[in-house]
Enzyme design. Structure first.
Site, short mmCIF file in Angstrom:
data_model
loop_
_atom_site.label_atom_id
_atom_site.label_comp_id
_atom_site.label_asym_id
_atom_site.label_seq_id
_atom_site.Cartn_x
_atom_site.Cartn_y
_atom_site.Cartn_z
CB CYS A 1 -0.90 0.01 1.24
SG CYS A 1 -1.94 1.47 1.38
CD GLU B 1 -0.52 -1.56 -5.24
OE1 GLU B 1 0.45 -1.03 -5.84
OE2 GLU B 1 -0.56 -1.71 -4.01
#
Length: 265
Positions: free
Chosen positions: A2, A111
């Site tokens: 992340c 992402e």
């Protein structure tokens, strides 16, 4: 991994979800990057049975974990994530897993899907958010670091796990999500050892998140408005094609984090 996320909920919504007695106002943040302050929730019930008051508190922490034994942060890797499978054994995270587990408030995360090997295409960014909206609570670890001059700063990292079916075509890691009913267990570091909460560190259900393709505006931290979450075309929310599995991200840097953000110390 992340490497970017957002928190666009109101302070009141955060206060209600996490059961906080008070919280300071804060603006919506659409593109939170490593080394920036993030909102974490620490503490849990510590009173007699039947007393429903809470001592949970919200505080800001630097996104970039620093173990207390680090001598010079400039010579230490930027730890924005911790692998949930090994955090309890790693020297950097072992103490925090036992004593300083926290929740990290978010509205979703970003992402980047890597192109196939040999392709000249750029990585494709996705905005990954709860399908039903609302706030998501990432599992996190906290450490208060004291610099050589005696200054203290709270630091934090996001715990990650292997992906669910929605995230797998994009990346091989995703944040650990803690459901509200499990907040007390996760935050209770007095009675719940890491082995007692290991069952919480699993991928979110396959239908929990939806992935929306967005433009590369999100690549630059300077782009911090709602435009970074705009779908990048009419087909932005369709199922993505599987790509080459991403390599382990322990030493991967977040895209284009401005150097001046590293001057917190």
């Amino acid at each position: 991994m992340c490497g970017r996320f957002s928190l666009t909920a109101t302070p009141q919504e955060v206060q209600e979800l996490f059961g906080l007695e008070e919280i300071e106002d804060f603006p919506p943040r659409y593109n939170i990057a490593p080394t920036q302050p993030i909102l974490i929730v620490a503490g849990d019930l510590r009173r007699e049975e039947g007393d429903n008051r809470t001592d949970r508190r919200a505080l800001l922490a630097r996104w970039g974990f620093l173990p207390g034994w680090v001598k010079d942060p400039a010579d230490f890797p930027l730890l924005i994530n911790a692998r949930s499978e090994t955090a309890a054994e790693k020297a950097s995270f072992r103490a925090a897993m036992r004593h300083r587990r926290v929740l990290i408030a978010a509205s979703g995360f970003y992402e980047w899907q890597r192109p196939p090997k040999g392709s000249k295409q750029k990585s494709t960014p996705y905005w990954i958010k709860p399908r039903q909206g609302g706030i998501v609570a990432f599992a996190g670890l906290m450490e208060t670091y004291m610099s050589a001059d005696g200054a203290e700063v709270d630091t934090a990292a996001v715990l990650t796990v292997g992906p669910n079916r929605e995230v797998a075509p994009i990346h091989d890691r995703m944040p650990v999500v803690i459901a509200p009913e499990n907040f007390p267990r996760w935050l209770d570091c007095l009675n719940q050892e890491p082995r007692h909460v290991a069952d919480l560190m699993v991928p979110a259900s396959d239908d929990y998140f939806e992935a929306i393709r967005v433009s590369d505006l999100v690549n630059k931290v300077a782009n911090s408005g709602p435009e970074v979450q705009e779908p990048a075309g009419d087909d932005a929310a369709v199922e993505v094609e599987p790509a080459r599995p991403a390599k382990r991200a322990a030493k991967t840097k977040a895209p284009e984090t401005p150097p001046d953000q590293l001057k917190l110390f």
